[in-house]
Design an enzyme around this catalytic site. Structure first.
Site, PDB file in Angstrom:
ATOM      1  CB  ALA A   6      13.946  24.963   8.845  1.00 15.99           C
ATOM      2  CG  ASP A   8       6.227  13.322   5.746  1.00 20.45           C
ATOM      3  OD1 ASP A   8       5.442  12.877   6.606  1.00 20.45           O
ATOM      4  OD2 ASP A   8       6.326  14.533   5.480  1.00 20.45           O
ATOM      5  CG  HIS A  11       2.734  14.958   7.892  1.00 17.57           C
ATOM      6  ND1 HIS A  11       4.005  15.053   7.366  1.00 17.57           N
ATOM      7  CD2 HIS A  11       2.418  16.205   8.305  1.00 17.57           C
ATOM      8  CE1 HIS A  11       4.434  16.295   7.473  1.00 17.57           C
ATOM      9  NE2 HIS A  11       3.496  17.014   8.035  1.00 17.57           N
ATOM     10  CG  ASN A  34       3.986  24.268  11.767  1.00 22.71           C
ATOM     11  OD1 ASN A  34       4.503  24.777  10.780  1.00 22.71           O
ATOM     12  ND2 ASN A  34       3.253  23.189  11.710  1.00 22.71           N
ATOM     13  CB  VAL A  92      -6.265  17.308  -4.706  1.00 25.09           C
ATOM     14  CG1 VAL A  92      -7.249  17.635  -3.591  1.00 25.09           C
ATOM     15  CG2 VAL A  92      -5.346  16.162  -4.290  1.00 25.09           C
ATOM     16  CG  ASP A 147      -5.908  12.098  -6.963  1.00 22.48           C
ATOM     17  OD1 ASP A 147      -5.676  12.080  -8.183  1.00 22.48           O
ATOM     18  OD2 ASP A 147      -6.561  12.999  -6.406  1.00 22.48           O
ATOM     19  CG  ASN A 149      -7.033  11.609 -11.288  1.00 25.02           C
ATOM     20  OD1 ASN A 149      -7.418  12.583 -10.638  1.00 25.02           O
ATOM     21  ND2 ASN A 149      -6.470  10.563 -10.728  1.00 25.02           N
ATOM     22  CD  GLN A 196      -8.083  16.757 -10.898  1.00 24.45           C
ATOM     23  OE1 GLN A 196      -7.552  15.672 -10.798  1.00 24.45           O
ATOM     24  NE2 GLN A 196      -7.807  17.606 -11.872  1.00 24.45           N
TER      25      GLN A 196
HETATM   26 CA    CA Z   1      -6.613  14.074  -9.071  1.00 26.36          CA
END
Ligand code: CA
Length: 385
Positions: free
Chosen positions: A285, A142, A180, A274, A197, A151, A193, A113
């Site tokens: 948006a 999404d 994505h 973008n 990440v 994770d 954990n 991590q």
């Molecule tokens: Ca993690």
């Protein structure tokens, strides 16, 4: 009738072909439309008589999604004077997001991590002493979420698919086949954990609504019903890292769904886009009621592609070279306002979980149009009592 235009002209060819493949019954000269009316059965019968097809009923509004010969629209308008007609335009992941890096394959050995730079930059790691987002559900509208990602899995509470495959919609098929959606989900709530990440709100729950196909595009009708589904599922926050070029001041089923969600007390966070253009040419948006999020890099500079035209209730967040979870148990480092929005969605989860009075941010010295109210700050938000 409104005519939407997708973000990038160069995407037109493949999007048109995608429309045809997704609707095998659609023939030349037909358009995909959302027809809102109190008597959808009568409208549907008229559509069939004119040589069109009813694709499905809407959930976010009283209406139907249809393919209809272009020349039949006038007759339909005469027959049903109060009919609301919206072109069912294509919505997509802002293109730059996907071109940032190639897609990695499955990860057999998860990396140890690390804390992504963006999580540190918005003071989320030090805010975790006070709040980790427990008890808050964030809905990711999404490409789905990787259901078995080590994770993410422990934070995923469910999901629903709206994307048709071979003219059928399997509501359970919300596993991510693009990457994505899993990336966005990980920035919100990757588990704290020993691997990969950690998200901005690592104890928040995730609900995955799949409205974008494996190429990252989908229909406005599916996005609208996806927003409705988030509310139905009890979500507190909705993240939409997607968009289309369209006039946000005009009524549409997407606008209705977003305003109804907000009216129910759900916070709606969206990527600014973008395209290096004004968000007032885009949805969602450009809806004043949503929180639009612009992207900054690690030096707090705004990339030229991050959209402008923000207001004081919009924010900036990390969106360049962001590492997060990916499909098939993997990880990926990519850029876009798609990556910035979930940082703010995560802070909203921390805010709700901690009972804070409101979001706190800090100016980066740019105009409101560029930075909104500035860089979101997790620690100051949870301390705002
Ligand atoms: Ca993690």
């Amino acid at each position: 009738m409104r005519f939407g235009r997708i973000f990038f002209a160069r995407s037109f060819a493949f999007l048109f072909s995608a429309t045809v493949f997704a609707n095998a019954h659609a023939s030349a000269g037909q358009m995909r439309m959302i027809l809102e009316h109190k008597d959808t059965k009568a409208v549907g019968n008229e559509v069939a008589k004119s040589g069109g097809q009813v694709i499905r009923s809407m959930e976010a509004v009283k209406g139907i999604v249809v393919n209809i010969p272009t020349e039949a629209l006038n007759g339909l308008r005469n027959r049903f004077p109060d009919l609301q007609i919206t072109e069912d335009i294509t919505m997509e992941i802002p293109v730059r997001t996907m071109s940032a890096k190639g897609r990695p394959g499955p990860s057999t050995q998860p990396p140890p991590q690390e804390v992504p730079w963006g999580v540190t930059a918005i003071d989320a790691r030090i805010a975790h002493v006070k709040s980790r987002g427990a008890g808050v559900q964030v809905c990711i509208v999404d490409s789905g979420i990787d259901k078995t990602h080590p994770d993410l899995q422990g934070n995923i509470v469910g999901g629903r698919n709206f994307v048709a495959s071979k003219n059928r919609i399997d509501s359970t098929a919300w596993n991510d086949d693009n990457g994505h959606g899993s990336h966005v989900a990980g920035t919100v709530a990757a588990i704290d954990n020993s691997i990969g990440v950690v998200g901005v709100a690592p104890a928040a729950k995730l609900y995955g609504v799949k409205v974008l196909n494996s190429r990252g595009s989908g229909y406005l009708s599916d996005v609208a019903d996806g927003v409705r589904e988030c509310v139905r599922a009890g979500s507190h926050v909705i993240n939409m890292s997607l968009g289309a070029s369209s006039d946000p001041t005009k009524d549409s089923p997407l606008k209705t769904a977003v305003l109804n969600a907000i009216g129910s007390g759900v916070v709606v966070v969206v990527a600014a886009g973008n395209e290096g253009q004004d968000v007032k040419n885009t949805v969602p948006a450009g809806f004043p009621e949503t929180i639009a999020v612009a992207a900054v890099d690690a030096n707090m500079n705004f990339p030229s592609w991050s959209n402008f035209g923000l207001d004081t209730d919009d924010f900036s967040a990390p969106g360049v070279s962001v590492k997060s979870t990916w499909m098939s148990g993997g990880y990926n480092t990519i850029s876009g306002t798609s990556m910035a929005a979930p940082h703010v969605a995560g802070v909203v989860a921390l805010k709700i979980s901690s009972g804070s009075l409101g979001l706190v941010s800090h100016t980066l010295g740019r105009s409101i149009s560029v930075e909104g109210s500035g860089l979101i700050d997790a620690l100051d938000t949870v301390n705002n009592r």
